[in-house]
Design a protein around this motif. Structure first.
Motif, PDB file in Angstrom:
ATOM      1  N   SER A   5       0.993  -1.146  -0.140  1.00  0.00           N
ATOM      2  CA  SER A   5      -0.221  -0.069   0.096  1.00  0.00           C
ATOM      3  C   SER A   5       0.828   1.348   0.074  1.00  0.00           C
ATOM      4  O   SER A   5       0.577   2.335  -0.655  1.00  0.00           O
ATOM      5  N   GLY A   6       1.964   1.322   0.717  1.00  0.00           N
ATOM      6  CA  GLY A   6       3.005   2.475   0.813  1.00  0.00           C
ATOM      7  C   GLY A   6       3.400   2.916  -0.487  1.00  0.00           C
ATOM      8  O   GLY A   6       3.660   3.974  -0.996  1.00  0.00           O
ATOM      9  N   LEU A 171      -6.951   8.759  -2.664  1.00  0.00           N
ATOM     10  CA  LEU A 171      -8.139   7.961  -3.143  1.00  0.00           C
ATOM     11  C   LEU A 171      -8.056   6.611  -3.431  1.00  0.00           C
ATOM     12  O   LEU A 171      -8.758   5.707  -3.209  1.00  0.00           O
ATOM     13  N   LEU A 172      -7.101   6.660  -4.497  1.00  0.00           N
ATOM     14  CA  LEU A 172      -6.806   5.317  -5.114  1.00  0.00           C
ATOM     15  C   LEU A 172      -6.257   4.300  -3.907  1.00  0.00           C
ATOM     16  O   LEU A 172      -6.434   3.202  -3.924  1.00  0.00           O
ATOM     17  N   PHE A 173      -5.442   4.943  -2.959  1.00  0.00           N
ATOM     18  CA  PHE A 173      -4.936   3.971  -1.873  1.00  0.00           C
ATOM     19  C   PHE A 173      -6.076   3.461  -1.066  1.00  0.00           C
ATOM     20  O   PHE A 173      -6.062   2.396  -0.632  1.00  0.00           O
ATOM     21  N   LEU A 174      -6.993   4.313  -0.810  1.00  0.00           N
ATOM     22  CA  LEU A 174      -7.996   3.745  -0.016  1.00  0.00           C
ATOM     23  C   LEU A 174      -8.859   2.791  -0.778  1.00  0.00           C
ATOM     24  O   LEU A 174      -9.399   1.797  -0.228  1.00  0.00           O
ATOM     25  N   ALA A 175      -9.187   3.148  -2.218  1.00  0.00           N
ATOM     26  CA  ALA A 175      -9.742   2.175  -2.829  1.00  0.00           C
ATOM     27  C   ALA A 175      -8.926   0.712  -2.950  1.00  0.00           C
ATOM     28  O   ALA A 175      -9.511  -0.264  -2.803  1.00  0.00           O
ATOM     29  N   VAL A 176      -7.824   0.689  -3.181  1.00  0.00           N
ATOM     30  CA  VAL A 176      -6.969  -0.407  -3.423  1.00  0.00           C
ATOM     31  C   VAL A 176      -6.823  -1.016  -1.866  1.00  0.00           C
ATOM     32  O   VAL A 176      -7.066  -2.341  -1.839  1.00  0.00           O
ATOM     33  N   ARG A 177      -6.799  -0.440  -0.714  1.00  0.00           N
ATOM     34  CA  ARG A 177      -6.888  -0.977   0.433  1.00  0.00           C
ATOM     35  C   ARG A 177      -7.911  -1.880   0.734  1.00  0.00           C
ATOM     36  O   ARG A 177      -7.932  -2.660   1.236  1.00  0.00           O
ATOM     37  N   GLY A 178      -9.100  -1.141   0.326  1.00  0.00           N
ATOM     38  CA  GLY A 178     -10.385  -1.783   0.415  1.00  0.00           C
ATOM     39  C   GLY A 178     -10.657  -3.009  -0.406  1.00  0.00           C
ATOM     40  O   GLY A 178     -11.199  -3.839   0.100  1.00  0.00           O
ATOM     41  N   PHE A 179     -10.366  -2.807  -1.610  1.00  0.00           N
ATOM     42  CA  PHE A 179     -10.772  -4.020  -2.417  1.00  0.00           C
ATOM     43  C   PHE A 179      -9.659  -5.000  -2.792  1.00  0.00           C
ATOM     44  O   PHE A 179     -10.025  -6.099  -3.030  1.00  0.00           O
ATOM     45  N   LEU A 180      -8.474  -4.458  -2.384  1.00  0.00           N
ATOM     46  CA  LEU A 180      -7.570  -5.444  -2.719  1.00  0.00           C
ATOM     47  C   LEU A 180      -6.533  -5.825  -1.741  1.00  0.00           C
ATOM     48  O   LEU A 180      -6.406  -6.970  -1.357  1.00  0.00           O
TER      49      LEU A 180
END
Length: 465
Positions: A5-6, A171-180
């Motif tokens: 994620s980082g 926003l992409l980080f939060l989306a990827v964190r939630g979905f992936l």
């Protein structure tokens, strides 16, 4: 930075900034063009004001030129070039830019060169008048205000790009964190949980990921864990079965050996039937003993919990001594026991017999191997907390290798060809009673073992045997 994620956050920021930089140069070129067109438009308005009134004083002319940001204004109308407004030039004209025919490449090139040039120069700019107010309009102007405006615009563009990059990355980080990343972390937690107890079928993952690739990974992991759990259980059962067979064979070998001694004596009988059957019995017994010995190469299994009852110790000791006297044959070995009358223990009689028999048998075999006479003594006593059984022999003592692995299966053998299971089984059976088996002494004068059985109640369900 070491996490997925980082790194995704940083890479997203960098890539958005790179995209903004690629847009930055054309944007600055477009800003320069608009700036120059605005100067032309203001100059045209000033020139039209002059056409309305030919008589303007010098102060008004200077104000019009200052408001337009130029030095001179030339307007061509009806094929006639006319200097509309003028003021002294601080320097020679360095470049001329015709905005009527400039290509995008030229606009970008001129914008970059203007940003890199820190000198204040005078340039000529030519363009078309707005609303058909003439054929062309031409102005001379300084470059430093233009460059300052371009720098200010560029800084604002870069700051805005940075803000957009960070917001987009978050926003992409939060989306990827939630979905992936959350499904990935779930898989990791399942793997760690399964690794702690792979035999527990409840720890096998149940696929539920909504992402197709992750669900395929979870299904593959579930299949692997299911197969591995089944294999571990099967191997555990086979290991326990093999160990149980080895222990049974060990004790069965001792029983068959004693029976073989009786068969050997039957060979001296004068009965013709016995004489014919005895050799076959001896051969059969030998094959059975060899078969038992061959199975002792397999692993060990846990003993069942002892069935504790009150048992008189003297009866068990006498049974062991009688069997060993018969097994000793012509060897000069004497047996003695010192058991207090009426002494009873709380123990499993069969398991206690196996413990004492294994220790005494090892002592008898050690003495027989020396070819000398010897003695084996069994004593018992009790105190407030324990029953204590001591078995002492006058044999040659245990070799150093046997002492190092005394209670280790297949490593603590005392005699050549021994498996080392006897003392291992005895120690395990004693532990099953909540007690302990200790080697108290061993040297060239003999060996002494001590069996300590507790008098207190024990919880067999919590025993570690």
């Amino acid at each position: 930075m070491n996490s997925l994620s980082g790194r995704f956050l940083v890479l997203t920021t960098v890539f958005v900034m790179l995209a903004e930089v690629l847009i930055f140069v054309p944007s600055v070129a477009r800003f320069r063009e608009d700036y120059l067109l605005l100067r032309l438009e203001k100059s045209q308005i000033a020139a039209l004001a002059l056409l309305a009134d030919d008589m303007i004083d010098n102060d008004l002319e200077s104000e019009l030129l200052k408001n337009a940001g130029v030095y001179n204004v030339v307007l061509r109308r009806d094929e006639m070039r006319q200097l509309m407004l003028s003021s002294p030039l601080p320097d020679m004209i360095s470049d001329t830019y015709d905005l009527r025919s400039s290509t995008p490449y030229e606009l970008i090139r001129d914008a970059v060169l203007r940003l890199l040039d820190t000198e204040d120069r005078v340039i000529r700019v030519i363009g078309e008048p707005v609303r058909g107010a003439g054929l062309l309009i031409e102005v001379t102007m300084p470059t430093m205000p233009l460059r300052d405006a371009m720098v200010d615009y560029g800084l604002r563009i870069l700051l805005l790009s940075a803000v957009i990059s960070v917001i987009t990355a978050v926003l992409l980080f939060l989306a990827v964190r939630g979905f992936l990343l959350k499904p990935i972390h779930r898989v990791i937690r399942h793997i760690k949980s399964y690794a702690e107890a792979p035999e527990d079928a409840r720890r096998i993952i149940e696929p539920n990921a909504s992402v197709l690739e992750l669900r395929e990974a979870e299904e593959a992991l579930q299949s692997m864990q299911t197969q591995l759990t089944g294999s571990l259980k099967q191997k555990e059962h086979l290991a326990q079965m093999g160990g149980a067979v080895a222990k049974i064979s060990h004790d069965l070998r001792n029983i068959l050996t004693t029976t073989q001694l009786f068969v050997d004596r039957m060979e001296g009988s004068n009965d013709p039937m016995v004489q014919r059957a005895a050799p076959k019995l001896v051969a059969s017994m030998s094959r059975a003993v060899n078969l038992c010995e061959s199975t002792l190469a397999f692993g060990k299994a846990e003993e069942s919990a002892p069935a504790l009852t009150r048992v008189p110790l003297v009866g068990i000791v006498n049974d062991v001594i009688d069997g060993e006297r018969l097994a000793a044959g012509d060897s000069d070995i004497s047996y003695s026991e010192d058991i207090p009358a009426g002494l009873t223990l709380r123990a499993d009689p069969e398991q206690l017999y196996r413990v004492v028999s294994n220790i005494v048998r090892n002592a008898r075999q050690a003495i027989v191997a020396t070819g000398k006479e010897g003695e084996i003594n069994i004593r018992a006593r009790e105190d407030e907390d324990n029953w204590i059984i001591t078995i002492t022999d006058t044999g040659p003592g245990l070799p150093p290798k046997a002492r190092e692995h005394l209670f280790t299966p297949f490593q603590g053998g005392v005699r050549k060809g021994g498996t080392g299971l006897g003392l291992s089984i005895a120690a395990e059976l004693v532990r099953g009673h909540g007690g302990r088996l200790d080697l108290k002494r061993t040297d060239d004068t003999g060996t002494q073992f001590e069996i300590c059985l507790p008098k207190g109640e024990i919880d067999l369900d919590t025993l570690s045997v």
